[in-house]
Design a protein around this motif. Structure first.
Motif, PDB file in Angstrom:
ATOM      1  N   SER A   1      89.693  80.100  52.848  1.00 42.83           N
ATOM      2  CA  SER A   1      88.403  79.779  53.473  1.00 42.83           C
ATOM      3  C   SER A   1      87.248  80.560  52.864  1.00 42.83           C
ATOM      4  N   VAL A   2      87.558  81.664  52.149  1.00 43.75           N
ATOM      5  CA  VAL A   2      86.479  82.459  51.553  1.00 43.75           C
ATOM      6  C   VAL A   2      86.400  82.279  50.041  1.00 43.75           C
ATOM      7  N   ILE A   3      87.269  81.424  49.486  1.00 46.70           N
ATOM      8  CA  ILE A   3      87.172  81.121  48.053  1.00 46.70           C
ATOM      9  C   ILE A   3      85.980  80.209  47.817  1.00 46.70           C
ATOM     10  N   ARG A   4      85.181  80.522  46.834  1.00 45.74           N
ATOM     11  CA  ARG A   4      83.959  79.752  46.588  1.00 45.74           C
ATOM     12  C   ARG A   4      84.270  78.279  46.347  1.00 45.74           C
ATOM     13  N   ARG A   5      83.356  77.419  46.771  1.00 44.73           N
ATOM     14  CA  ARG A   5      83.602  75.981  46.755  1.00 44.73           C
ATOM     15  C   ARG A   5      83.664  75.397  45.349  1.00 44.73           C
ATOM     16  N   ASP A   6      82.996  76.035  44.383  1.00 45.87           N
ATOM     17  CA  ASP A   6      83.005  75.486  43.021  1.00 45.87           C
ATOM     18  C   ASP A   6      84.202  75.958  42.208  1.00 45.87           C
ATOM     19  N   CYS A   7      85.121  76.694  42.848  1.00 52.77           N
ATOM     20  CA  CYS A   7      86.346  77.121  42.150  1.00 52.77           C
ATOM     21  C   CYS A   7      87.254  75.910  41.978  1.00 52.77           C
ATOM     22  N   PRO A   8      87.722  75.634  40.763  1.00 55.27           N
ATOM     23  CA  PRO A   8      88.613  74.484  40.551  1.00 55.27           C
ATOM     24  C   PRO A   8      89.837  74.568  41.460  1.00 55.27           C
ATOM     25  N   ASN A   9      90.202  73.450  42.055  1.00 52.19           N
ATOM     26  CA  ASN A   9      91.345  73.429  42.973  1.00 52.19           C
ATOM     27  C   ASN A   9      92.631  73.882  42.294  1.00 52.19           C
ATOM     28  N   GLU A  10      92.736  73.650  40.987  1.00 54.38           N
ATOM     29  CA  GLU A  10      93.959  74.000  40.262  1.00 54.38           C
ATOM     30  C   GLU A  10      94.192  75.503  40.182  1.00 54.38           C
ATOM     31  N   ILE A  11      93.152  76.293  40.455  1.00 56.53           N
ATOM     32  CA  ILE A  11      93.301  77.752  40.416  1.00 56.53           C
ATOM     33  C   ILE A  11      94.095  78.256  41.618  1.00 56.53           C
ATOM     34  N   ILE A  12      94.027  77.540  42.734  1.00 56.60           N
ATOM     35  CA  ILE A  12      94.653  78.006  43.975  1.00 56.60           C
ATOM     36  C   ILE A  12      96.157  78.234  43.820  1.00 56.60           C
TER      37      ILE A  12
ATOM     38  N   VAL B   1      86.904  85.119  42.523  1.00 55.36           N
ATOM     39  CA  VAL B   1      86.547  83.808  43.096  1.00 55.36           C
ATOM     40  C   VAL B   1      86.184  83.900  44.577  1.00 55.36           C
ATOM     41  N   THR B   2      86.327  85.090  45.177  1.00 60.27           N
ATOM     42  CA  THR B   2      85.857  85.285  46.547  1.00 60.27           C
ATOM     43  C   THR B   2      84.617  86.170  46.598  1.00 60.27           C
ATOM     44  N   GLY B   3      84.041  86.450  45.441  1.00 55.00           N
ATOM     45  CA  GLY B   3      82.844  87.279  45.410  1.00 55.00           C
ATOM     46  C   GLY B   3      83.089  88.696  45.878  1.00 55.00           C
ATOM     47  N   GLY B   4      84.321  89.201  45.659  1.00 52.59           N
ATOM     48  CA  GLY B   4      84.629  90.577  46.030  1.00 52.59           C
ATOM     49  C   GLY B   4      85.118  90.738  47.450  1.00 52.59           C
ATOM     50  N   ILE B   5      85.358  89.644  48.161  1.00 53.91           N
ATOM     51  CA  ILE B   5      85.777  89.739  49.565  1.00 53.91           C
ATOM     52  C   ILE B   5      87.261  90.045  49.687  1.00 53.91           C
ATOM     53  N   ALA B   6      88.087  89.413  48.865  1.00 51.77           N
ATOM     54  CA  ALA B   6      89.542  89.548  49.028  1.00 51.77           C
ATOM     55  C   ALA B   6      90.235  89.786  47.701  1.00 51.77           C
ATOM     56  N   SER B   7      91.349  90.512  47.758  1.00 56.14           N
ATOM     57  CA  SER B   7      92.199  90.692  46.576  1.00 56.14           C
ATOM     58  C   SER B   7      93.677  90.554  46.933  1.00 56.14           C
ATOM     59  N   GLU B   8      93.955  90.229  48.198  1.00 59.97           N
ATOM     60  CA  GLU B   8      95.323  90.022  48.649  1.00 59.97           C
ATOM     61  C   GLU B   8      95.415  88.662  49.334  1.00 59.97           C
ATOM     62  N   TRP B   9      96.537  87.956  49.115  1.00 58.42           N
ATOM     63  CA  TRP B   9      96.674  86.612  49.654  1.00 58.42           C
ATOM     64  C   TRP B   9      97.010  86.652  51.148  1.00 58.42           C
ATOM     65  N   SER B  10      96.407  85.731  51.892  1.00 57.38           N
ATOM     66  CA  SER B  10      96.718  85.560  53.306  1.00 57.38           C
ATOM     67  C   SER B  10      96.491  84.098  53.657  1.00 57.38           C
TER      68      SER B  10
END
Length: 490
Positions: free
Chosen positions: A225-236, A211-220
């Protein structure tokens, strides 16, 4: 792995497997495509593992582990050759045609549809649940894009069980620290023993990566801010919980994540009563028969044309590659006597776009299109990938038999699916008497059981059928608009 241990094309393993080419390499292994000399035309993947004598048991452990597994998303091991004097051992397993998720994402610059991500997540959870249900649980420990293979129909297969292990309750931490940086849980690097929850961390890392297009794989703190805008909010919140440092703070099972993900897809905003004409996006309706001949295709066509008469843009998709119903319809529409083979799989009838014998890869593109509704004809119920489509639909419709002596088919089908949430399912019984409808409603504790009236021509408008459709889709569609009728006949 040292290149001098590479096998050459033409070499034969075990007097049976003829090496053709290298198809993959890792730190301590190579994978080859090999022809089977005893079964002409059959090909296998041969994994060559190199180890030192003190590691021989690890290779044999992997072989023993794989032979115990039986799941459609895992490779099947068919032969094993223990380490020779040079330390080379060979695993012969299913050759899975396709590309790794890593290459698939790279070819699209990391930009894939959200529908694809959700479907992939569900498939990963399915296979993790299978692995973790073993006693002791099997922990994969290396869930990353390069260890996921996608078939031509975008079906997931986990590959490379090189560091998978059984959970050992008596140990406080892993003996060997293994896993890919960015995807492996913290406990895989010395803070504790990896267990099933380590794979759930890996699942979260993989999902975040997608959901970040390969930018991140660890939470911070800044990762949102880099999660794509069309990702459902419930995924967060799912991501945040999966990626907790402490296993106790994560989800405790793959099935728990699956239920959470499914509950988000089944919130009231997804229910038929809450879907308004102002909804932006495609709503999916799936129609599945409890057994062959129950009337799934007929019902799906009725629904498609009912919705098309409301000025909705509608597609109906034939999900069974072996089915012939849409082929016969296309022959009639195009006025041809011969088989429809060379023509486009897409054709139109009275405002409905038909897609015959549709592969899943194309379906993902279709769902991202401009249709108000996509109706999927899934054929009869069976435990395969079409069941996944049924479960994730906005409106899943199960078609049974109206006759008394076949009512048991519906009951058995529902009973076999009790582990799945059924709160949004709709049940249709062709020509069922009212007392049969009431019995089923009482049995399953649902009012969404309906008798389907006689409707010989699914393309034609029928007053009784319209009454049923009005009940099913109340509040979803605007007033009916009359259109020219299409007659299904010669």
């Amino acid at each position: 792995m040292n290149q001098r241990f590479l096998l050459l094309k033409g070499q034969i393993i075990g007097g049976r497997y003829l090496i053709q080419q290298v198809i993959g390499s890792g730190g301590m292994s190579h994978v080859y495509l090999a022809d089977d000399l005893k079964l002409p035309g059959k090909q296998w993947a041969v994994k060559q593992c190199f180890s030192f004598p003190q590691q021989f048991t690890n290779i044999e452990d992997e072989a023993e582990l794989l032979t115990t597994l039986s799941h459609p998303r895992l490779p099947r091991i068919v032969d094993f050759f223990p380490p020779d004097v040079k330390g080379n051992a060979y695993l012969v397993m299913d050759y899975i045609q396709g590309v790794t998720l890593e290459k698939y994402l790279s070819s699209r610059s990391g930009k894939v549809k959200i529908d694809f991500i959700i479907r992939l997540a569900e498939q990963v959870l399915d296979v993790l649940e299978y692995l973790h249900q073993h006693d002791p649980p099997i922990v994969f420990r290396d869930l990353k894009p390069s260890n996921i293979m996608l078939t031509s129909q975008l079906e997931l297969r986990l590959i490379d069980f090189g560091i998978a292990r059984n959970y050992k309750q008596e140990r406080s931490e892993d003996t060997v620290k293994l896993g890919t940086v960015g995807f492996a849980a913290p406990e895989q690097y010395g803070s504790g023993q990896s267990d099933a929850r380590s794979d759930l961390y890996g699942f979260g890392a993989l999902l975040l990566y997608l959901v970040t297009g390969g930018i991140a794989s660890e939470w911070s703190d800044r990762v949102e801010s880099v999660i794509r805008r069309d990702c459902p909010n419930e995924i967060i919140p799912i991501l945040r919980k999966c990626l907790q440092q402490s296993p106790e703070d994560r989800f405790q099972s793959a099935s728990e994540i699956s239920r959470t993900l499914m509950n988000y897809q089944q919130t009231p905003s997804n229910s038929p009563q809450a879907i308004g004409t102002g909804h932006v996006g495609t709503r999916v309706i799936t129609v599945m028969g409890v057994s062959s001949g129950a009337g799934a295709t007929h019902t799906a066509i009725c629904i498609a044309h009912y919705l098309a008469r409301t000025s909705s843009k509608v597609a109906i998709v034939e999900m069974n590659m072996e089915a012939s119903a849409f082929t016969r319809i296309q022959q009639i529409v195009e006025g041809e006597d011969g088989l429809v083979i060379q023509h486009e799989r897409r054709f139109s009838v009275e405002g409905v776009d038909y897609y015959r014998q549709t592969e899943r890869e194309y379906l993902i593109e279709l769902l991202g299109g401009s249709y108000n509704f996509v109706i999927m004809d899934l054929g009869s119920y069976h435990e395969n990938d079409t069941l996944e489509e049924f479960l994730r639909a906005d409106i899943p419709i199960l078609v049974g038999w109206g006759s008394e002596w076949r009512m048991q088919d519906m009951s058995e089908c529902i009973s076999g699916l009790t582990r799945y949430p059924q709160n949004k399912w709709v049940y249709c019984l062709p020509l069922a008497p009212s007392d049969a409808v009431q019995r089923l409603r009482k049995l399953i504790n649902s009012n969404k059981v309906y008798s389907v009236p006689l409707h010989l021509d699914p393309f034609d408008r029928c007053e009784e059928m319209d009454k049923l459709m009005n009940q099913l889709f109340k509040g979803i569609i605007p007033d009916m608009v009359k259109r020219r009728r299409f007659r299904f006949g010669l």
